[in-house]
Design a protein around this motif. Structure first.
Motif, mmCIF file in Angstrom:
data_model
loop_
_atom_site.group_PDB
_atom_site.id
_atom_site.type_symbol
_atom_site.label_atom_id
_atom_site.label_comp_id
_atom_site.label_asym_id
_atom_site.label_seq_id
_atom_site.Cartn_x
_atom_site.Cartn_y
_atom_site.Cartn_z
ATOM 1 N N ALA A 199 41.199 37.581 26.940
ATOM 2 C CA ALA A 199 42.014 36.802 26.989
ATOM 3 C C ALA A 199 41.316 35.344 27.577
ATOM 4 N N GLY A 200 42.455 34.480 27.245
ATOM 5 C CA GLY A 200 41.263 33.606 27.566
ATOM 6 C C GLY A 200 39.854 33.001 27.350
ATOM 7 N N GLU A 201 38.692 33.994 26.876
ATOM 8 C CA GLU A 201 37.420 34.122 26.992
ATOM 9 C C GLU A 201 37.065 32.917 25.307
ATOM 10 N N PRO A 202 36.059 31.918 26.077
ATOM 11 C CA PRO A 202 35.742 31.106 25.722
ATOM 12 C C PRO A 202 35.115 30.738 24.723
ATOM 13 N N PRO A 203 34.967 30.603 22.971
ATOM 14 C CA PRO A 203 34.440 30.709 22.041
ATOM 15 C C PRO A 203 33.435 30.524 21.749
ATOM 16 N N SER A 204 31.965 29.895 21.460
ATOM 17 C CA SER A 204 31.039 29.618 20.790
ATOM 18 C C SER A 204 30.643 27.982 21.159
ATOM 19 N N VAL A 205 29.777 26.842 21.327
ATOM 20 C CA VAL A 205 29.910 25.622 21.714
ATOM 21 C C VAL A 205 29.786 25.192 20.502
ATOM 22 N N LYS A 206 31.290 25.029 19.583
ATOM 23 C CA LYS A 206 31.511 24.118 18.179
ATOM 24 C C LYS A 206 31.838 22.908 17.564
ATOM 25 N N CYS A 207 32.858 22.976 17.853
ATOM 26 C CA CYS A 207 33.791 21.643 17.380
ATOM 27 C C CYS A 207 33.776 20.682 19.192
ATOM 28 N N ASN A 208 33.347 19.644 18.895
ATOM 29 C CA ASN A 208 33.472 18.618 20.253
ATOM 30 C C ASN A 208 33.971 17.325 19.596
ATOM 31 N N HIS A 209 34.874 17.226 18.505
ATOM 32 C CA HIS A 209 35.662 16.084 18.449
ATOM 33 C C HIS A 209 37.712 16.968 17.616
ATOM 34 N N THR A 210 38.022 16.462 18.270
ATOM 35 C CA THR A 210 39.579 16.592 18.394
ATOM 36 C C THR A 210 39.909 15.026 18.370
ATOM 37 N N SER A 211 40.564 14.905 16.971
ATOM 38 C CA SER A 211 41.179 13.724 15.816
ATOM 39 C C SER A 211 42.727 13.240 16.535
ATOM 40 N N SER A 212 42.689 12.564 16.542
ATOM 41 C CA SER A 212 43.915 11.536 17.163
ATOM 42 C C SER A 212 44.810 12.020 16.304
ATOM 43 N N ARG A 213 44.616 12.477 15.141
ATOM 44 C CA ARG A 213 45.865 12.836 14.434
ATOM 45 C C ARG A 213 46.620 14.816 14.804
ATOM 46 N N THR A 214 44.977 15.501 15.364
ATOM 47 C CA THR A 214 45.244 17.055 16.391
ATOM 48 C C THR A 214 46.137 16.536 17.987
ATOM 49 N N MET A 215 45.910 15.242 18.405
ATOM 50 C CA MET A 215 46.024 14.949 19.789
ATOM 51 C C MET A 215 48.100 14.417 19.211
ATOM 52 N N GLU A 216 47.984 14.009 18.260
ATOM 53 C CA GLU A 216 49.496 13.470 18.139
ATOM 54 C C GLU A 216 49.820 14.880 18.388
ATOM 55 N N ILE A 217 49.308 16.033 17.130
ATOM 56 C CA ILE A 217 50.350 17.419 17.317
ATOM 57 C C ILE A 217 50.000 17.336 18.721
ATOM 58 N N PHE A 218 49.517 18.005 18.985
ATOM 59 C CA PHE A 218 49.389 18.143 21.122
ATOM 60 C C PHE A 218 50.363 17.566 21.666
ATOM 61 N N ARG A 219 50.878 16.608 21.351
ATOM 62 C CA ARG A 219 51.284 15.593 21.921
ATOM 63 C C ARG A 219 52.973 15.954 21.633
ATOM 64 N N ARG A 220 53.580 16.429 20.329
ATOM 65 C CA ARG A 220 53.998 16.772 20.064
ATOM 66 C C ARG A 220 54.494 18.704 21.157
ATOM 67 N N LEU A 221 53.698 18.978 21.099
ATOM 68 C CA LEU A 221 54.019 19.950 21.761
ATOM 69 C C LEU A 221 53.925 20.266 23.237
ATOM 70 N N GLY A 222 53.765 19.126 23.579
ATOM 71 C CA GLY A 222 53.913 18.807 25.006
ATOM 72 C C GLY A 222 52.496 19.551 25.590
ATOM 73 N N PHE A 223 51.039 19.369 25.255
ATOM 74 C CA PHE A 223 49.800 19.830 25.428
ATOM 75 C C PHE A 223 48.914 18.564 25.700
ATOM 76 N N ALA A 224 48.997 17.496 24.858
ATOM 77 C CA ALA A 224 47.873 16.003 24.922
ATOM 78 C C ALA A 224 47.818 16.312 26.183
ATOM 79 N N ASP A 225 48.236 15.564 27.325
ATOM 80 C CA ASP A 225 48.153 15.342 28.344
ATOM 81 C C ASP A 225 47.284 16.515 28.967
ATOM 82 N N LYS A 226 47.603 18.234 28.793
ATOM 83 C CA LYS A 226 46.840 18.592 29.508
ATOM 84 C C LYS A 226 44.964 19.118 28.804
ATOM 85 N N ALA A 227 45.250 18.473 27.407
ATOM 86 C CA ALA A 227 43.521 18.618 26.609
ATOM 87 C C ALA A 227 42.840 16.998 27.000
ATOM 88 N N ARG A 228 43.485 16.407 27.535
ATOM 89 C CA ARG A 228 43.250 14.767 27.340
ATOM 90 C C ARG A 228 41.768 15.215 28.988
#
Ligand code: FAD
Length: 551
Positions: free
Chosen positions: A40-69
């Motif tokens: 549970a909650g175990e982080p992955p290895s260091v890979k992706c570094n860029h969360t795109s704007s379109r993905t952030m728009e999706i996070f926003r719909r799901l009420g998660f954008a502020d937490k991610a940012r």
């Protein structure tokens, strides 16, 4: 007798794509179980570094954008990209991307004009995934079975049975559901089970990556801090990414043509060369993450009740940071179509649209990324020997190389086309009207309401984002409230299609809107547009729910 867990949709793999698919399905009221090998909650290895704007728009719909940012680099850490000779060497050019504090106010960078309520966010997957996990676990109808390995999957007329192993107790149990989606990453078992083959280019580049702790490095870098630094010198080429903005870094060391495998180079010596430090410089390697850049897309995304999404369906070089982000786009496409069928307002035929819409897009993105990789390989293998000369000639070379590097890399770090430009031009769920969608590249994007395009974002008069005002399902945007739309709302009601009308009164149509009515899909793509309703409103409703005769 084996224990059986029952649910509606099983997702194999709780990486970013599996978790986002689960969150979106749960948000749509569909019960979902995610089976994930990690704890549970175990982080992955260091890979992706860029969360795109379109993905952030999706996070926003799901009420998660502020937490991610909020997660990731410190508030004032510049998200800039620089080209340097070595980490501690000369800076050749800088692509300005604002830090978190200025992200919504500083419009001076190359992505400052983007029509979105959620600009991109630079954050490593190491921080992002645990935040996604925490949000997912708070959602009703979403269960995550950690330390669970799915060993086999079979399907019959009524559903799917996954055979799973509890990795702690060793217990073998079953998960029974109506559909199953493999979000199980590059080595995907589900891809093999559905008989899909990866097609494309197996090796584009080899990269020896090290996750390091180097507390003194930040203080040795001259000038302003940067999130990402391309490192080009006559000896080696690499890339340095700030992970916590203090002491941890990811170093990519691009293997040269005459270095055929990862063991053929000395990891530590290469890191020192790229950083521009001597043998006394202290650093610790926290993780080794060597990888081969490929361009591979699966030849099928589905076999009846089984689907694949994300890295299990496609793999390519992470230029423009578009592996995870493209996978999340797949998940959002599949999610609403699955929900429509499971909620009973669409026939099973709607599920054919997933592969028909997403496969050509992933093929296209993979080619953009590969072309960019080819440009970058050419650039870093032709570094002039004078680039580090402390002389007017050296200055001139650095200026020229920096200018060319800016032109190349701004395309991937301000990739508006990848974010918003893709459109579905051959879908059975879209009412086309003969106009062609504007072409796009990785960088170029022209907002458009041509059916199949992303519903263009606008700010409403009351200050809200259009995306906050449109519904979870279909939304009819009406720019002229005098138009009677009851034939369409009645037709939707007749077929049980959830459809909301959103009035946006305005004297002039806001750009780029060209029609007084526009029907936006649950995934914020245009399904239909017009100044008047079609004569056959029920026909339009049947088309968008996948019940029109096959074309
Ligand atoms: C160096 C590097 C840099 C990158 N940078 C970016 C970037 O900036 N932006 C970007 O968008 N992408 C980037 N990517 C790509 C990105 O990391 C992947 O595309 C992303 O992780 C894919 O997500 P996924 O959920 O599809 O798969 P994964 O992240 O691989 O997750 C799959 C999950 O499935 C689980 N699993 C597998 N098999 C089973 C099983 N049988 N049973 C149960 N669980 C199982 C695994 O434990 C894992 O958690 C980068 C990749 C690399 C290597």
């Amino acid at each position: 007798m084996k224990r059986t867990v029952k649910t509606t949709v099983t997702i194999v793999g709780g990486g970013p794509v599996g978790l986002l698919l689960a969150m979106d399905l749960a948000w749509r009221g569909i019960e979902v179980v995610v089976a994930e090998r990690r704890s549970a909650g175990e982080p992955p290895s260091v890979k992706c570094n860029h969360t795109s704007s379109r993905t952030m728009e999706i996070f926003r719909r799901l009420g998660f954008a502020d937490k991610a940012r909020k997660a990731g680099l410190p508030d004032d850490y510049p998200n800039d990209v620089v080209i340097r000779t070595r980490a501690t060497g000369y800076e050749l050019t800088r692509i300005h991307i604002p830090c978190r504090t200025d992200r919504f106010t500083d419009k001076s960078g190359p992505d400052g004009w983007w029509p979105t309520p959620e600009p991109p966010h630079r954050i490593n997957q190491l921080f992002l995934e645990p935040a996604i996990f925490e949000h997912a676990t708070s959602m009703r109808g979403l269960t995550i079975l950690n330390r669970t390995d799915v060993e086999d999957v079979s399907q019959d007329e009524d559903g799917v049975t996954a055979t799973a192993r509890d990795l702690d107790s060793g217990e073998i149990f079953e998960i029974r559901s109506r559909y199953l989606v493999g979000c199980d990453g590059g080595p995907s078992k589900i891809r093999k089970i559905i008989g899909a083959k990866l097609e494309g280019d197996a090796v584009i580049q080899r990269v020896q990556s090290s996750y390091i702790r180097a507390p003194k490095l930040l203080g040795m870098i001259k000038g302003k801090r940067a999130w990402m630094s391309y490192l080009y010198n006559p000896e080696r080429a690499g890339n340095l990414i700030a992970i916590d903005g203090k002491e941890t870094w990811l170093v990519h060391n691009y293997l040269l043509r005459h270095e055929p495998d990862f063991d053929s180079v000395d990891r530590y010596a290469c890191i020192r060369t790229l950083l521009g430090v001597d043998d006394d410089f202290e650093f610790e390697v926290l993780g080794e993450e060597d990888w081969i850049g490929r361009r591979l897309v699966a030849d099928r995304f589905r076999d009846r009740r089984l689907f694949i999404c994300g890295d299990s369906a496609h793999l390519w070089v992470p230029y423009a940071g578009y592996g995870m982000n493209a996978g999340i786009a797949d998940a959002m496409n599949l999610s609403w179509q699955l929900a429509a069928y499971l909620e009973g307002w669409a026939p099973e035929a709607i599920l054919d649209a997933y592969q028909r819409e997403r496969q050509p897009i992933t093929e296209q993105v993979s080619r953009f990324a590969m072309r960019h990789a080819e440009g970058a390989i050419k650039e870093r293998t032709s570094v002039p020997p004078e680039i580090e000369d402390d002389s007017p000639e050296g200055d001139a070379v650095r200026k020229r190389v920096g200018k060319e590097a800016y032109r190349l890399h701004v395309q991937q770090f301000a990739c508006a086309g990848l974010n918003y430009g893709y459109f579905y031009d051959d879908s059975s769920l879209i009412a086309y009207d003969g106009e062609k969608a504007p072409g796009y590249t990785m960088y170029d994007y022209a907002p458009s309401t041509v059916p199949g395009c992303r519903t263009p974002h606008i700010w409403l008069e009351d200050g809200r984002s259009l995306y906050d005002a449109i519904g979870r399902d279909y939304t009819l945007l009406r720019f002229d409230p005098t138009i009677d739309v009851t034939p369409l709302t009645n037709a939707a009601k007749k077929r049980g299609v959830p459809l909301k009308v959103l009035d946006i009164p305005s004297a002039d149509l806001p750009e780029p809107y060209t029609t007084k009515l526009l029907l936006s899909r649950p995934d914020q793509h245009v399904a239909w547009r017009g100044d008047v309703l079609p004569d056959d409103a029920l026909g339009l409703i049947d088309l968008i729910r996948g019940a029109a005769p096959k074309t």
